[in-house]
Design an enzyme around this catalytic site. Structure first.
Site, PDB file in Angstrom:
ATOM      1  N   SER A 321       0.858  -1.193   0.000  1.00 33.51           N
ATOM      2  CA  SER A 321       0.000   0.000   0.000  1.00 33.51           C
ATOM      3  C   SER A 321       0.884   1.229   0.000  1.00 33.51           C
ATOM      4  O   SER A 321       2.058   1.164   0.360  1.00 33.51           O
ATOM      5  CB  SER A 321      -0.877   0.036   1.251  1.00 33.51           C
ATOM      6  N   ASP A 322       0.319   2.363  -0.375  1.00 33.27           N
ATOM      7  CA  ASP A 322       1.054   3.603  -0.143  1.00 33.27           C
ATOM      8  C   ASP A 322       0.972   3.916   1.357  1.00 33.27           C
ATOM      9  O   ASP A 322       0.271   3.247   2.126  1.00 33.27           O
ATOM     10  CB  ASP A 322       0.491   4.748  -0.998  1.00 33.27           C
ATOM     11  N   TRP A 323       1.694   4.936   1.745  1.00 33.56           N
ATOM     12  CA  TRP A 323       1.862   5.313   3.160  1.00 33.56           C
ATOM     13  C   TRP A 323       0.507   5.448   3.874  1.00 33.56           C
ATOM     14  O   TRP A 323      -0.270   6.352   3.554  1.00 33.56           O
ATOM     15  CB  TRP A 323       2.632   6.635   3.215  1.00 33.56           C
TER      16      TRP A 323
END
Ligand code: BGC
Length: 798
Positions: A321-323
């Protein structure tokens, strides 16, 4: 290096060879893929049940890799499996609210699969030692970092690298980045960003390859080849991560993280291709994006993450996932709490949770309560372990702490950074000076040069290296090396965002004493990139005032724009004779610019984004649809002169055309293009589709043009091929790039440039969202940019 969709030149061939040698974490064979693309949804699943047959070097097969993964998986507890899916950023507390930073203890208990933002090799080894010696199963940690355009040796920002239109430069630059980062112990980069960006307000336009899917795909594959090398388990290879899957660049209003609405047609035709190219090149991982896509957040979107990525493309690598994108499913509104967010992201196909800690906190319970199956958990863990095995991390988990200094800033890397910068500059304008000759290049003899403006010193280049590290030479210093210290004066004129009357006055006085002024204006590196969207695209602060004051001195002015995006500076284009877009050029930007200004290098960069006249034109992209009411004039009268010119798709107060079109870039020489010719007047859609089904590589059509260098200097010219289809089931863009080649051409020389177009060049995502050729009228341009040239005509019959 020539590169076209169909070319029989080395680039695509080596691409394919490389892919088949890659560690087996990527996609299926191209042949299968072309076949898959024209099948229905039911057939996709059928295809996907056959595992891709990609082979590792040294005779190690996918089967062997799978066997190692399976054998480890069998000995793992649920807690250890979940641990592989958890990633934290070192130094940051784990997930919002949890506040843990006891990574050492968590690693010892097999609760962390990956850490990022650890850049000290000693620290990396420290954590790795715990994983390899204290944790029960000795599974190495995968260390990641945003290595975006170089690790220590900084290359131009990706937008600049793409402006070279040379995938081989991108590949070499990312190879250097991989060598430097891996010597430091980092084996995973969150790059390339392959988001298509059609809106210069969006700050992250700086991190990508611009607005075109064909060019973007070539660049995406080049980054992957460079990072991952000939095989992933080489110690100097790092796993690539194509991001942000998907549609992130279409943020409404150009505002970062904003929602996106993209039809399936446009998604498949424009936004997905660079990701597909990255997968086909063997990318080990993808990152799921922050944005919602048609009301479904990309990090909880089973259509893109499962249907497209896994089923249609056969991707076997890792999705991170992104941050905190898993945590952000709550504010997005699709999850009421952390447990629901973890469940939705996991079931949609996000394997690894970056920093939110929600997988750590909830996934065991999600599996034990039957909300997700053991098989689903195993599959996600497989994706992570597969990358770790492919990287050879189990065999070589540690980094040689003495190796890093030797790998950094190698003279060859610095030289490459300089070449990349030189090739990235786009000469936007070069009008005649008072002597009746173009202002650039400037003659070195007996010149007093004033460098004026807040940019152009070391600090203006994007950082990543500690201050003072690396062999940096500022632009004024590089100019002084050429003409002598006493001939270069330096005036700040104003700050990037501020400035005083005195600063401007002293710069004006400095300009008056000079023979030529180099004006260095634009944005700081912090004004583009993540969370750096702008509603105004003009020169910030008092820079416009400075510009006008300097031009009023009557001295010859060369404007160098430093920026992570095109800037709307129409006044400058009207009043300044010479303008160069230098982007943010990296470590060797100073010398590269000096060589360009003095003509040691003839500029050859071309725009990969349409350069707007005003913000109100955004989103602005060349490959747009025609509408039912296209304006026929290129110069629209304002206000509209009559009824007929009013009721068309236009602004009443601005041109429709960009300031400079996609593909545009001037040179110190001139090129003329002959007429484009094509090898056949007619193609058959049925035959094209048969070839697509069979995965035939043979060219369906060749197109040719003669390019002549009519000026007095040698140059590199990026020759572009565009097509248009009319009469198809869905409206197709006014032009679509389908090939490009860079040719070296001497003064007076004429060169024939030939493109071979494969069947896929003519296929479109049709009304049923199948990839197929259709009957249509065909236009083919081979031209210097997306707005010029006269097309050859042909036809695609049923
Ligand atoms: C960015 C990603 C980046 C990640 C890790 C996020 O905020 O969107 O592109 O890879 O942070 O630093």
């Amino acid at each position: 290096m020539p590169f076209s969709i169909s070319s029989t030149t080395p680039a695509p061939r080596s691409h394919r060879r490389t892919r088949s040698r890659h560690a087996s974490v990527g996609g299926r064979m191209l042949r299968g893929c072309a076949f898959v693309m024209i099948l229905s949804g039911a057939a996709f699943s059928q295809m996907a049940s056959t595992p891709p047959s990609l082979v590792r070097p040294a005779g190690i097969t996918d089967t062997y890799l799978d066997a190692r993964v399976e054998s480890l998986l069998q000995s793992m507890t649920v807690e250890e499996k979940v641990g592989q899916l958890v990633q934290y950023s070192a130094g940051q507390p784990t997930g919002p609210g949890t506040g843990r930073t006891d990574y050492e203890d968590m690693i010892a208990h097999g609760q962390i699969g990956s850490l990022f933002n650890v850049i000290d090799p000693h620290e990396i080894n420290k954590y790795q030692k715990i994983a390899m010696e204290k944790a029960r199963l000795h599974v190495p940690i995968l260390f990641g970092l945003d290595v975006i355009h170089g690790f220590k040796t900084e290359f131009p920002i990706p937008l600049g690298l793409a402006s070279t239109w040379d995938p081989s430069i991108v590949e070499k630059a990312s190879r250097v980045a991989a060598m430097e980062a891996s010597a430091d112990g980092i084996r995973w980069t969150f790059s390339p960003m392959v988001d298509i960006a059609r809106d210069a307000r969006w700050g992250r336009i700086a991190e990508g390859a611009g607005e075109d899917p064909f060019l973007g795909s070539a660049m995406a594959a080049a980054y992957v080849r460079g990072y991952q090398g000939s095989h992933l388990d080489s110690p100097d290879s790092i796993a690539a991560c194509a991001k942000h899957f998907v549609g992130y660049g279409a943020a409404e209003g150009g505002r970062d993280y904003n929602s996106t609405e993209i039809s399936e047609h446009t998604l498949r035709q424009s936004y997905l291709p660079p990701f597909h190219a990255a997968v086909e090149a063997g990318a080990a991982s993808l990152m799921s994006a922050f944005n919602s896509l048609n009301a479904v957040p990309s990090s909880a979107n089973p259509f893109t993450l499962k249907q497209v990525l896994r089923k249609e493309w056969g991707f076997r690598g890792l999705v991170v996932s992104d941050w905190n994108a898993v945590g952000e499913l709550i504010p997005h509104g699709v999850a009421a709490d952390g447990a629901a967010a973890a469940r939705k992201a996991f079931l949609a196909g996000v394997d690894m949770d970056m920093v939110s800690s929600l997988y750590h906190d909830n996934l065991q319970q999600i599996v034990s309560s039957g909300q997700a199956t053991q098989a689903e958990l195993d599959e996600a863990v497989r994706h992570v372990l597969r990358v770790k095995f492919a990287l050879g991390l189990f065999e070589h988990p540690f980094v040689d702490e003495s190796a890093a200094p030797k790998a950094l800033y190698h003279p060859d890397s610095i030289a490459l950074a300089q070449t990349a910068a030189e090739r990235s500059f786009v000469l936007l304008k070069n009008a005649n000076g008072s002597n009746g000759k173009p202002l650039l290049p400037i003659p070195t003899a007996a010149l007093n040069i004033a460098v004026i403006g807040p940019l152009g010193d070391d600090s203006s280049y994007p950082t990543g290296a500690p201050a003072g590290a690396g062999p940096r030479v500022s632009l004024p210093a590089a100019l002084a090396q050429r003409v002598g210290e006493g001939h270069v004066s330096r005036f700040k004129g104003c700050g990037i965002l501020d400035g005083t009357d005195d600063e401007i006055a002293s710069a004006v006085a400095g300009a008056q004493k000079a023979d030529v002024v180099i004006l260095t204006l634009g944005e700081s590196p912090e004004m583009s990139g993540e969370a750096a969207s702008r509603a105004h695209l003009g020169l910030p602060g008092r820079q416009q005032e400075l510009l006008e004051a300097i031009v009023r001195t009557g001295k010859p002015v060369v404007l160098i724009l430093f920026s992570g995006r095109p800037l709307t500076v129409p006044w400058a284009f009207d009043h300044v004779p010479a303008v160069i877009a230098a982007w943010l050029p990296g470590t060797s930007g100073g010398p590269a610019l000096a060589r360009t200004l003095f003509g040691d290098v003839n500029p050859s960069g071309k725009l990969v984004v349409s350069w707007p006249r005003s913000v109100g034109q955004e989103p602005l992209y060349y490959n747009s649809l025609n509408t039912g009411r296209p304006p026929y004039e290129t110069d629209l009268a304002h206000p509209p002169a009559d009824i007929a010119s009013r009721y068309v798709s236009r602004y009443i107060d601005e041109q429709n055309t960009p300031q400079f079109p996609f593909g545009y870039g001037a040179s110190y020489t001139n090129y003329t293009y002959g007429n484009t010719t094509v090898s056949l007047p007619r193609l058959s859609a049925a035959a094209l589709n048969r070839s697509l089904n069979a995965g035939t590589d043979a060219a369906a059509l060749t197109a040719e043009v003669e390019v002549t260098n009519t000026g007095s200097r040698s140059g590199l010219e990026v020759v572009q091929l565009y097509i248009q289809l009319q009469g198809t089931s869905v409206a197709e863009p006014v032009r679509m790039l389908k090939g490009f080649q860079t040719i070296a051409i001497a003064p007076g020389e004429a060169k024939k440039v030939k493109f071979e177009l494969k069947p896929e060049a003519f296929a479109i995502w049709n009304q049923r969202n199948e990839f197929a050729a259709e009957p249509a009228k065909l236009k083919v341009w081979i031209s210097p940019d997306s707005a010029h040239g006269s097309p050859a005509q042909a036809e695609i019959l049923p």
